[in-house]
Write a protein that holds these residues in place. Structure first.
Motif, PDB file in Angstrom:
ATOM      1  N   VAL A 187       0.853  -1.183   0.000  1.00 48.37           N
ATOM      2  CA  VAL A 187       0.000   0.000   0.000  1.00 48.37           C
ATOM      3  C   VAL A 187       0.892   1.236   0.000  1.00 48.37           C
ATOM      4  O   VAL A 187       1.680   1.439   0.928  1.00 48.37           O
ATOM      5  CB  VAL A 187      -0.926   0.011   1.234  1.00 48.37           C
ATOM      6  CG1 VAL A 187      -1.722   1.304   1.304  1.00 48.37           C
ATOM      7  CG2 VAL A 187      -1.845  -1.204   1.209  1.00 48.37           C
ATOM      8  N   ALA A 188       0.765   2.040  -1.035  1.00 48.75           N
ATOM      9  CA  ALA A 188       1.508   3.297  -1.109  1.00 48.75           C
ATOM     10  C   ALA A 188       0.777   4.335  -0.271  1.00 48.75           C
ATOM     11  O   ALA A 188      -0.417   4.208  -0.006  1.00 48.75           O
ATOM     12  CB  ALA A 188       1.611   3.762  -2.563  1.00 48.75           C
ATOM     13  N   GLY A 189       1.500   5.348   0.143  1.00 41.08           N
ATOM     14  CA  GLY A 189       0.867   6.437   0.868  1.00 41.08           C
ATOM     15  C   GLY A 189       1.454   6.611   2.253  1.00 41.08           C
ATOM     16  O   GLY A 189       2.492   6.051   2.594  1.00 41.08           O
ATOM     17  N   SER A 190       0.738   7.376   3.035  1.00 36.23           N
ATOM     18  CA  SER A 190       1.203   7.737   4.374  1.00 36.23           C
ATOM     19  C   SER A 190       1.151   6.539   5.324  1.00 36.23           C
ATOM     20  O   SER A 190       0.529   5.514   5.036  1.00 36.23           O
ATOM     21  CB  SER A 190       0.320   8.856   4.932  1.00 36.23           C
ATOM     22  OG  SER A 190      -0.988   8.347   5.177  1.00 36.23           O
ATOM     23  N   ALA A 191       1.769   6.720   6.475  1.00 39.22           N
ATOM     24  CA  ALA A 191       1.708   5.692   7.521  1.00 39.22           C
ATOM     25  C   ALA A 191       0.256   5.468   7.924  1.00 39.22           C
ATOM     26  O   ALA A 191      -0.153   4.326   8.160  1.00 39.22           O
ATOM     27  CB  ALA A 191       2.559   6.108   8.717  1.00 39.22           C
ATOM     28  N   LEU A 192      -0.540   6.535   7.988  1.00 32.95           N
ATOM     29  CA  LEU A 192      -1.953   6.387   8.335  1.00 32.95           C
ATOM     30  C   LEU A 192      -2.675   5.550   7.280  1.00 32.95           C
ATOM     31  O   LEU A 192      -3.467   4.673   7.621  1.00 32.95           O
ATOM     32  CB  LEU A 192      -2.637   7.748   8.491  1.00 32.95           C
ATOM     33  CG  LEU A 192      -4.138   7.672   8.777  1.00 32.95           C
ATOM     34  CD1 LEU A 192      -4.410   6.957  10.100  1.00 32.95           C
ATOM     35  CD2 LEU A 192      -4.758   9.056   8.777  1.00 32.95           C
ATOM     36  N   GLN A 193      -2.411   5.796   6.014  1.00 35.13           N
ATOM     37  CA  GLN A 193      -3.036   5.007   4.941  1.00 35.13           C
ATOM     38  C   GLN A 193      -2.719   3.527   5.135  1.00 35.13           C
ATOM     39  O   GLN A 193      -3.597   2.677   5.048  1.00 35.13           O
ATOM     40  CB  GLN A 193      -2.549   5.475   3.567  1.00 35.13           C
ATOM     41  CG  GLN A 193      -3.151   4.718   2.403  1.00 35.13           C
ATOM     42  CD  GLN A 193      -4.610   5.041   2.182  1.00 35.13           C
ATOM     43  OE1 GLN A 193      -4.963   6.191   1.990  1.00 35.13           O
ATOM     44  NE2 GLN A 193      -5.462   4.040   2.245  1.00 35.13           N
ATOM     45  N   ARG A 194      -1.462   3.224   5.398  1.00 30.45           N
ATOM     46  CA  ARG A 194      -1.055   1.827   5.592  1.00 30.45           C
ATOM     47  C   ARG A 194      -1.690   1.233   6.851  1.00 30.45           C
ATOM     48  O   ARG A 194      -2.140   0.088   6.849  1.00 30.45           O
ATOM     49  CB  ARG A 194       0.464   1.721   5.626  1.00 30.45           C
ATOM     50  CG  ARG A 194       1.098   2.015   4.258  1.00 30.45           C
ATOM     51  CD  ARG A 194       2.586   1.741   4.230  1.00 30.45           C
ATOM     52  NE  ARG A 194       3.351   2.529   5.191  1.00 30.45           N
ATOM     53  CZ  ARG A 194       3.787   3.770   4.991  1.00 30.45           C
ATOM     54  NH1 ARG A 194       3.547   4.368   3.832  1.00 30.45           N
ATOM     55  NH2 ARG A 194       4.473   4.409   5.912  1.00 30.45           N
ATOM     56  N   ASP A 195      -1.759   2.028   7.930  1.00 36.36           N
ATOM     57  CA  ASP A 195      -2.360   1.536   9.178  1.00 36.36           C
ATOM     58  C   ASP A 195      -3.853   1.258   9.011  1.00 36.36           C
ATOM     59  O   ASP A 195      -4.365   0.259   9.508  1.00 36.36           O
ATOM     60  CB  ASP A 195      -2.157   2.547  10.309  1.00 36.36           C
ATOM     61  CG  ASP A 195      -0.717   2.640  10.782  1.00 36.36           C
ATOM     62  OD1 ASP A 195       0.098   1.754  10.421  1.00 36.36           O
ATOM     63  OD2 ASP A 195      -0.404   3.606  11.503  1.00 36.36           O
ATOM     64  N   VAL A 196      -4.552   2.143   8.313  1.00 37.17           N
ATOM     65  CA  VAL A 196      -5.988   1.934   8.086  1.00 37.17           C
ATOM     66  C   VAL A 196      -6.200   0.702   7.212  1.00 37.17           C
ATOM     67  O   VAL A 196      -7.061  -0.127   7.502  1.00 37.17           O
ATOM     68  CB  VAL A 196      -6.645   3.190   7.472  1.00 37.17           C
ATOM     69  CG1 VAL A 196      -8.057   2.898   6.976  1.00 37.17           C
ATOM     70  CG2 VAL A 196      -6.667   4.337   8.492  1.00 37.17           C
ATOM     71  N   CYS A 197      -5.397   0.547   6.178  1.00 35.48           N
ATOM     72  CA  CYS A 197      -5.534  -0.641   5.329  1.00 35.48           C
ATOM     73  C   CYS A 197      -5.253  -1.908   6.121  1.00 35.48           C
ATOM     74  O   CYS A 197      -5.944  -2.924   5.942  1.00 35.48           O
ATOM     75  CB  CYS A 197      -4.638  -0.524   4.101  1.00 35.48           C
ATOM     76  SG  CYS A 197      -5.292   0.631   2.861  1.00 35.48           S
ATOM     77  N   ALA A 198      -4.275  -1.878   7.018  1.00 36.30           N
ATOM     78  CA  ALA A 198      -3.990  -3.048   7.866  1.00 36.30           C
ATOM     79  C   ALA A 198      -5.179  -3.357   8.775  1.00 36.30           C
ATOM     80  O   ALA A 198      -5.549  -4.521   8.959  1.00 36.30           O
ATOM     81  CB  ALA A 198      -2.726  -2.818   8.682  1.00 36.30           C
ATOM     82  N   ALA A 199      -5.808  -2.321   9.321  1.00 37.01           N
ATOM     83  CA  ALA A 199      -6.983  -2.526  10.177  1.00 37.01           C
ATOM     84  C   ALA A 199      -8.149  -3.093   9.376  1.00 37.01           C
ATOM     85  O   ALA A 199      -8.879  -3.965   9.858  1.00 37.01           O
ATOM     86  CB  ALA A 199      -7.380  -1.207  10.850  1.00 37.01           C
ATOM     87  N   ILE A 200      -8.325  -2.626   8.153  1.00 34.90           N
ATOM     88  CA  ILE A 200      -9.394  -3.132   7.289  1.00 34.90           C
ATOM     89  C   ILE A 200      -9.143  -4.602   6.944  1.00 34.90           C
ATOM     90  O   ILE A 200     -10.074  -5.411   6.931  1.00 34.90           O
ATOM     91  CB  ILE A 200      -9.523  -2.264   6.019  1.00 34.90           C
ATOM     92  CG1 ILE A 200      -9.990  -0.853   6.372  1.00 34.90           C
ATOM     93  CG2 ILE A 200     -10.470  -2.912   5.018  1.00 34.90           C
ATOM     94  CD1 ILE A 200      -9.867   0.144   5.230  1.00 34.90           C
ATOM     95  N   LEU A 201      -7.892  -4.946   6.689  1.00 35.71           N
ATOM     96  CA  LEU A 201      -7.550  -6.338   6.377  1.00 35.71           C
ATOM     97  C   LEU A 201      -7.910  -7.284   7.513  1.00 35.71           C
ATOM     98  O   LEU A 201      -8.162  -8.468   7.283  1.00 35.71           O
ATOM     99  CB  LEU A 201      -6.055  -6.459   6.085  1.00 35.71           C
ATOM    100  CG  LEU A 201      -5.638  -6.277   4.639  1.00 35.71           C
ATOM    101  CD1 LEU A 201      -4.124  -6.153   4.527  1.00 35.71           C
ATOM    102  CD2 LEU A 201      -6.144  -7.414   3.778  1.00 35.71           C
ATOM    103  N   ALA A 202      -7.956  -6.777   8.729  1.00 37.15           N
ATOM    104  CA  ALA A 202      -8.257  -7.616   9.894  1.00 37.15           C
ATOM    105  C   ALA A 202      -9.752  -7.882  10.073  1.00 37.15           C
ATOM    106  O   ALA A 202     -10.132  -8.705  10.901  1.00 37.15           O
ATOM    107  CB  ALA A 202      -7.686  -6.969  11.153  1.00 37.15           C
ATOM    108  N   ILE A 203     -10.610  -7.198   9.310  1.00 36.16           N
ATOM    109  CA  ILE A 203     -12.056  -7.409   9.434  1.00 36.16           C
ATOM    110  C   ILE A 203     -12.409  -8.724   8.748  1.00 36.16           C
ATOM    111  O   ILE A 203     -12.174  -8.884   7.551  1.00 36.16           O
ATOM    112  CB  ILE A 203     -12.864  -6.250   8.798  1.00 36.16           C
ATOM    113  CG1 ILE A 203     -12.460  -4.911   9.402  1.00 36.16           C
ATOM    114  CG2 ILE A 203     -14.372  -6.501   8.974  1.00 36.16           C
ATOM    115  CD1 ILE A 203     -13.024  -3.699   8.651  1.00 36.16           C
ATOM    116  N   PRO A 204     -12.980  -9.673   9.488  1.00 35.12           N
ATOM    117  CA  PRO A 204     -13.282 -10.977   8.881  1.00 35.12           C
ATOM    118  C   PRO A 204     -14.379 -10.899   7.809  1.00 35.12           C
ATOM    119  O   PRO A 204     -15.245 -10.020   7.839  1.00 35.12           O
ATOM    120  CB  PRO A 204     -13.777 -11.825  10.058  1.00 35.12           C
ATOM    121  CG  PRO A 204     -13.371 -11.099  11.285  1.00 35.12           C
ATOM    122  CD  PRO A 204     -13.290  -9.647  10.918  1.00 35.12           C
TER     123      PRO A 204
END
Length: 151
Positions: free
Chosen positions: A63-80
């Protein structure tokens, strides 16, 4: 940069691979179709998801972008699969405003694989940045059996 397209019930989807990772998923067909092992694997996994036999993707993502972008995408990936969370839930977990989560969610470069369609507003259904907008989000949630969560 290599690309391949896959036809699904959610529309034609184009995957992009760069340096051994999937970096983008966009609606529409790529002008050029490339054949790499990773793109073949990603296309197969999208087809399996579309057929209802895959509930989680197993692909290298970048995921390109800011640390926040990457953190939000990581949190979304954790949603079953078949579940949802709210922008506020993710914001509380990350210690950031819900609006920032919404912006990052809207900027998700790899939708479906990073399932931003599983993120809802505090009062329910919200927009979707993919082609077809909210109708596509509803179709994805129904596909995952989360239709009862739409009310």
């Amino acid at each position: 940069m290599a690309q391949c397209s896959v036809s699904t019930r959610f529309g034609d989807l184009t995957l992009t691979e760069e340096d051994g990772a999937i970096t983008a998923l966009r609606w529409g067909r790529a002008a050029q179709q490339d054949d790499t092992p990773l793109l073949a694997r990603a296309a197969l996994q999208l087809a399996e998801y579309d057929a209802g036999v895959r509930i989680k993707f197993d692909l290298p993502l970048r995921v390109a972008g800011s640390a926040l972008q990457r953190d939000v995408c990581a949190a979304i990936l954790a949603i079953p699969f078949g579940h949802t969370r709210t922008y506020g839930d993710i914001a509380r977990d990350l210690g950031v405003p819900a609006q920032a989560v919404g912006q990052a969610c809207g900027g998700n470069p790899i939708p479906i694989v990073i399932p931003c369609h599983r993120v809802m507003g505090a009062k329910g259904l919200t927009g979707f940045s993919g082609a077809g907008g909210i109708e596509t989000k509803v179709a994805l949630l129904r596909h995952e059996g989360a239709a009862g969560l739409l009310i």
